[in-house]
Design a protein around this motif. Structure first.
Motif, PDB file in Angstrom:
ATOM      1  N   LEU A  70      26.626  32.588  25.810  1.00 31.24           N
ATOM      2  CA  LEU A  70      27.131  31.607  26.772  1.00 31.24           C
ATOM      3  C   LEU A  70      26.277  30.343  26.855  1.00 31.24           C
ATOM      4  N   ILE A  71      24.948  30.484  26.770  1.00 28.85           N
ATOM      5  CA  ILE A  71      24.108  29.296  27.012  1.00 28.85           C
ATOM      6  C   ILE A  71      23.079  29.023  25.921  1.00 28.85           C
ATOM      7  N   SER A  72      22.925  29.944  24.967  1.00 28.47           N
ATOM      8  CA  SER A  72      21.809  29.733  24.047  1.00 28.47           C
ATOM      9  C   SER A  72      22.184  28.798  22.897  1.00 28.47           C
ATOM     10  N   ALA A  73      21.176  28.089  22.355  1.00 29.50           N
ATOM     11  CA  ALA A  73      21.422  27.200  21.214  1.00 29.50           C
ATOM     12  C   ALA A  73      21.471  28.059  19.951  1.00 29.50           C
ATOM     13  N   PHE A  74      22.525  27.913  19.170  1.00 28.60           N
ATOM     14  CA  PHE A  74      22.666  28.715  17.938  1.00 28.60           C
ATOM     15  C   PHE A  74      21.994  28.000  16.769  1.00 28.60           C
ATOM     16  N   ASN A  75      22.654  26.954  16.267  1.00 28.26           N
ATOM     17  CA  ASN A  75      22.086  26.228  15.123  1.00 28.26           C
ATOM     18  C   ASN A  75      22.171  24.721  15.348  1.00 28.26           C
ATOM     19  N   GLU A  76      22.106  24.323  16.620  1.00 29.42           N
ATOM     20  CA  GLU A  76      22.193  22.900  16.950  1.00 29.42           C
ATOM     21  C   GLU A  76      21.031  22.126  16.325  1.00 29.42           C
ATOM     22  N   ASP A  77      19.822  22.733  16.328  1.00 32.82           N
ATOM     23  CA  ASP A  77      18.663  22.059  15.723  1.00 32.82           C
ATOM     24  C   ASP A  77      18.920  21.776  14.244  1.00 32.82           C
ATOM     25  N   TYR A  78      19.487  22.749  13.562  1.00 31.77           N
ATOM     26  CA  TYR A  78      19.763  22.601  12.127  1.00 31.77           C
ATOM     27  C   TYR A  78      20.815  21.513  11.882  1.00 31.77           C
ATOM     28  N   PHE A 112      22.412  11.969  22.226  1.00 32.11           N
ATOM     29  CA  PHE A 112      22.073  13.181  22.983  1.00 32.11           C
ATOM     30  C   PHE A 112      23.329  13.709  23.699  1.00 32.11           C
ATOM     31  N   LEU A 113      24.044  12.792  24.388  1.00 31.40           N
ATOM     32  CA  LEU A 113      25.235  13.228  25.140  1.00 31.40           C
ATOM     33  C   LEU A 113      26.350  13.684  24.195  1.00 31.40           C
ATOM     34  N   TYR A 114      26.447  13.014  23.036  1.00 28.94           N
ATOM     35  CA  TYR A 114      27.445  13.415  22.040  1.00 28.94           C
ATOM     36  C   TYR A 114      27.178  14.852  21.583  1.00 28.94           C
ATOM     37  N   ARG A 115      25.910  15.104  21.252  1.00 29.68           N
ATOM     38  CA  ARG A 115      25.535  16.443  20.762  1.00 29.68           C
ATOM     39  C   ARG A 115      25.672  17.485  21.883  1.00 29.68           C
ATOM     40  N   LEU A 116      25.323  17.078  23.109  1.00 34.77           N
ATOM     41  CA  LEU A 116      25.429  17.987  24.258  1.00 34.77           C
ATOM     42  C   LEU A 116      26.893  18.374  24.499  1.00 34.77           C
ATOM     43  N   SER A 117      27.810  17.408  24.312  1.00 36.38           N
ATOM     44  CA  SER A 117      29.240  17.690  24.493  1.00 36.38           C
ATOM     45  C   SER A 117      29.704  18.723  23.475  1.00 36.38           C
ATOM     46  N   ILE A 118      29.231  18.574  22.221  1.00 39.29           N
ATOM     47  CA  ILE A 118      29.631  19.524  21.173  1.00 39.29           C
ATOM     48  C   ILE A 118      29.025  20.899  21.455  1.00 39.29           C
ATOM     49  N   GLU A 143      11.652  19.245   6.152  1.00 38.55           N
ATOM     50  CA  GLU A 143      12.207  20.593   6.302  1.00 38.55           C
ATOM     51  C   GLU A 143      11.695  21.193   7.609  1.00 38.55           C
ATOM     52  N   ILE A 144      12.612  21.508   8.552  1.00 35.30           N
ATOM     53  CA  ILE A 144      12.152  22.026   9.853  1.00 35.30           C
ATOM     54  C   ILE A 144      12.564  23.477  10.073  1.00 35.30           C
ATOM     55  N   GLN A 145      13.295  24.044   9.098  1.00 32.33           N
ATOM     56  CA  GLN A 145      13.864  25.372   9.324  1.00 32.33           C
ATOM     57  C   GLN A 145      12.775  26.414   9.612  1.00 32.33           C
ATOM     58  N   GLY A 146      11.667  26.316   8.879  1.00 32.86           N
ATOM     59  CA  GLY A 146      10.559  27.251   9.089  1.00 32.86           C
ATOM     60  C   GLY A 146      10.025  27.158  10.514  1.00 32.86           C
ATOM     61  N   LEU A 147       9.842  25.913  10.976  1.00 27.63           N
ATOM     62  CA  LEU A 147       9.336  25.704  12.343  1.00 27.63           C
ATOM     63  C   LEU A 147      10.308  26.276  13.377  1.00 27.63           C
ATOM     64  N   VAL A 148      11.605  26.076  13.097  1.00 30.82           N
ATOM     65  CA  VAL A 148      12.636  26.543  14.039  1.00 30.82           C
ATOM     66  C   VAL A 148      12.605  28.067  14.149  1.00 30.82           C
ATOM     67  N   VAL A 149      12.545  28.745  12.990  1.00 26.15           N
ATOM     68  CA  VAL A 149      12.566  30.220  13.031  1.00 26.15           C
ATOM     69  C   VAL A 149      11.275  30.748  13.661  1.00 26.15           C
ATOM     70  N   LEU A 150      10.171  30.011  13.412  1.00 20.13           N
ATOM     71  CA  LEU A 150       8.902  30.386  14.034  1.00 20.13           C
ATOM     72  C   LEU A 150       9.009  30.292  15.560  1.00 20.13           C
ATOM     73  N   ALA A 180      16.218  22.662  21.326  1.00 17.15           N
ATOM     74  CA  ALA A 180      16.822  22.615  19.980  1.00 17.15           C
ATOM     75  C   ALA A 180      16.942  21.173  19.503  1.00 17.15           C
ATOM     76  N   TYR A 181      17.320  20.281  20.421  1.00 14.64           N
ATOM     77  CA  TYR A 181      17.477  18.853  20.094  1.00 14.64           C
ATOM     78  C   TYR A 181      16.129  18.276  19.636  1.00 14.64           C
ATOM     79  N   CYS A 182      15.059  18.604  20.372  1.00 14.54           N
ATOM     80  CA  CYS A 182      13.727  18.101  20.016  1.00 14.54           C
ATOM     81  C   CYS A 182      13.320  18.616  18.632  1.00 14.54           C
ATOM     82  N   PHE A 183      13.599  19.907  18.375  1.00 19.49           N
ATOM     83  CA  PHE A 183      13.273  20.443  17.046  1.00 19.49           C
ATOM     84  C   PHE A 183      14.064  19.712  15.965  1.00 19.49           C
ATOM     85  N   GLY A 184      15.343  19.445  16.236  1.00 19.78           N
ATOM     86  CA  GLY A 184      16.167  18.704  15.274  1.00 19.78           C
ATOM     87  C   GLY A 184      15.571  17.338  14.984  1.00 19.78           C
TER      88      GLY A 184
END
Lengths: 265, 269
Positions: free
Chosen positions: B75-83, B105-111, B177-184, B165-169
């Motif tokens: 319901l509320i968690s970020a799935f792959n928005e950072d990616y 930010f608002l565009y991404r938040l809406s999605i 490449e940020i995927q490693g940081l995200v999974v960490l 998630a947005y900040c990580f993105g």
């Protein structure tokens, strides 16, 4: 040259390429090694937190549970090191037609697809998992005989075969579903059960996760070898499961391969 | 104001369509998460064997907590928005947003809101299937104030989740490449967000520290309100801390966006 020797030479060449690549991208190697280490730490922390509040889970003490966890993580890290990248790419390659590249290679397609990439970070962390097993065995005061150690290694190998087969079956669904995303996640959901003692499963859970799906015996059987010595039912059961599931994975992969129609124009 | 809302309404509707394309993936993921729930029930059932309580809560309260966490993950968690954000920066797709009168930010938040609406609805399906088998193991508290407090807590949790998630993105402005940081960070968030075990089972000193970290407010806090693990005083304090973290994270996101854009080079026509 025998088929085995040929495939072994191909695997050595792929492994050398993967290691060279890892050395080129050292930062990535360090980050992904840390990622795996952190996730192993998460599992360890769960065990430590539960045992802060209880002495036993299904009759297993803390060091026994650590031995089981270490064994489960060892098998999983070996899978990640040897096969994960290849199988992960399989889903993408079927979708975009890059599987053609593997079909044109001189060898078994299933072998080529599975062993194309080696992940050194997974292999590095398998040493950490083995360290956890050694630590737990020390806490329990176990002195396993060479025979026990050999049988443990053999059963870990059987466990690796089962993990590989389950992951291959999940990923091969891409031949029918076009996207295996989400289905691959099924593998990760199932391996959670391999970190739990077999005695914790009762009723329907026992039928499903102990007898139908080999997710519990896969780590319990090797751990029990160190704890209780050779138990024929467990050892033979695991070997039988390994043969059965590998056979199933081979059949499903090749059935799927027949449906592959490439994606190039 | 209304025109601005209309823009993001369209983005929301686009996000809804995009998420519905992947409805089967969400549904399959939802059904597989029942395996996770089964694992949790078996493990904690074994840990509670012969005991009334662990950490001051009984087995039903603990299983209710994990079932709630599962629902909240969809319901509320970020799935792959950072990616997704990272890919838009890497591939230069972000350039189009720099030329349009739209706040990224608002565009991404809406999605994000649209995607969670779909995944939150789809997880109800496997939970409904599981309900006949698990309902006797669940026990929700009956105080009405919990529902009233959970609404803002859930809204703020979603904002914390998305903004992290947005900040990580946005880190893609600095690292290719940020995927490693995200999974960490996922490992840290899973533990300190209470997804692996209820945070109140940690040693008291660690629990006290965790309360002041943003991860506590990603998942544990709303779940703890809904399942009766915290009282009214702790809830009120928590809501204030959660709101503070939202403000801090929004400021961080803004700073990263402004500084990141200075490093960004748009290529192509």
């Amino acid at each position: 040259m025998s088929a085995f020797a040929h495939h072994f030479r191909v695997w050595v060449a792929s492994a050398r390429y993967s290691l060279t690549r890892a050395l080129m991208f050292r930062g990535d190697f360090v980050i992904w090694s840390l990622v795996e280490l952190f996730w192993m730490g998460v599992n360890l922390l769960l065990v430590e937190v539960i045992y802060r509040h209880t002495d036993s889970i299904a009759g297993w003490s803390r060091p026994e549970m650590l031995l089981l966890l270490g064994t489960s993580l060892l098998i999983q890290r070996l899978l990640m090191g040897f096969f994960w990248s290849g199988l992960y790419d399989l889903g993408r390659n079927v979708r975009n037609g890059h599987l053609d590249f593997f079909l044109a290679q001189p060898g078994s397609v299933m072998f080529m697809v599975s062993t194309r990439k080696l992940d050194p970070d997974g292999l590095v962390n398998s040493v950490v998992a083995l360290g956890l097993v050694v630590y737990a065995a020390g806490e329990l005061g176990l002195r396993p005989s060479p025979g026990q150690l050999a049988l443990y290694a053999l059963l870990v190998g059987c466990g690796l075969v089962i993990h590989y087969s389950v992951l291959m079956l999940s990923t091969a669904s891409v031949f029918w579903l076009t996207s295996a995303q989400g289905v691959e996640g099924g593998y990760f959901s199932l391996i959670e059960f391999s970190r739990m003692p077999r005695e914790a499963f009762r009723g329907a859970a026992e039928v499903i996760f102990v007898w139908l799906l080999p997710v519990v015996v896969v780590s319990n059987a090797p751990a029990r070898v160190l704890l209780h010595g050779f138990e024929p039912a467990w050892a033979l059961g695991l070997a039988g499961f390994a043969a059965l599931w590998l056979g199933l994975a081979v059949i499903v992969f090749h059935r799927g391969l027949r449906r592959y129609a490439s994606a190039s124009s | 104001m209304l025109r601005a809302a209309g823009k993001y309404r369209q983005a929301f509707l686009l996000g809804l369509q995009g998420s519905l394309v992947y409805r089967w993936n969400f549904a399959v993921r939802g059904f597989f998460s029942l395996f996770h729930l089964a694992a949790v029930f078996i493990l904690w059932g074994a840990a509670f064997a012969g005991r009334e309580q662990v950490g001051g809560f009984d087995l039903r309260q603990t299983l209710t907590y994990f079932t709630t966490i599962l629902f909240l993950q969809f319901l509320i968690s970020a799935f792959n928005e950072d990616y997704q954000i990272s890919e838009e920066i890497r591939q230069g797709l972000i350039n189009q947003f720099l030329l349009k009168p739209i706040n990224y930010f608002l565009y991404r938040l809406s999605i994000f809101a649209a995607a969670r609406l779909v995944s939150g609805a789809l997880i109800l399906l496997p939970l409904a299937v599981a309900y006949p088998f698990i309902h006797e193991a669940l026990s929700f508290p009956s105080e009405p104030w919990r529902l009233a407090a959970a609404v803002p807590a859930l809204f703020l949790s979603a904002l914390v989740q998305f903004t992290i998630a947005y900040c990580f993105g946005l880190m893609t402005f600095w690292f290719l490449e940020i995927q490693g940081l995200v999974v960490l960070s996922m490992a840290v968030e899973a533990v300190l967000g209470g997804q692996i075990f209820p945070l109140d089972l940690l040693p008291p000193a660690l629990h006290a520290v965790a309360r002041f970290l943003p991860f506590y407010y990603q998942m544990y806090f709303p779940a703890a309100i809904l399942t009766g693990r915290i009282g009214p005083t702790e809830t009120a304090e928590g809501l204030a801390l959660q709101a503070s973290w939202v403000v801090l994270l929004l400021l961080l996101a803004h700073a990263l966006w402004v500084r990141g854009l200075r490093r960004h080079t748009a290529v192509g026509g």
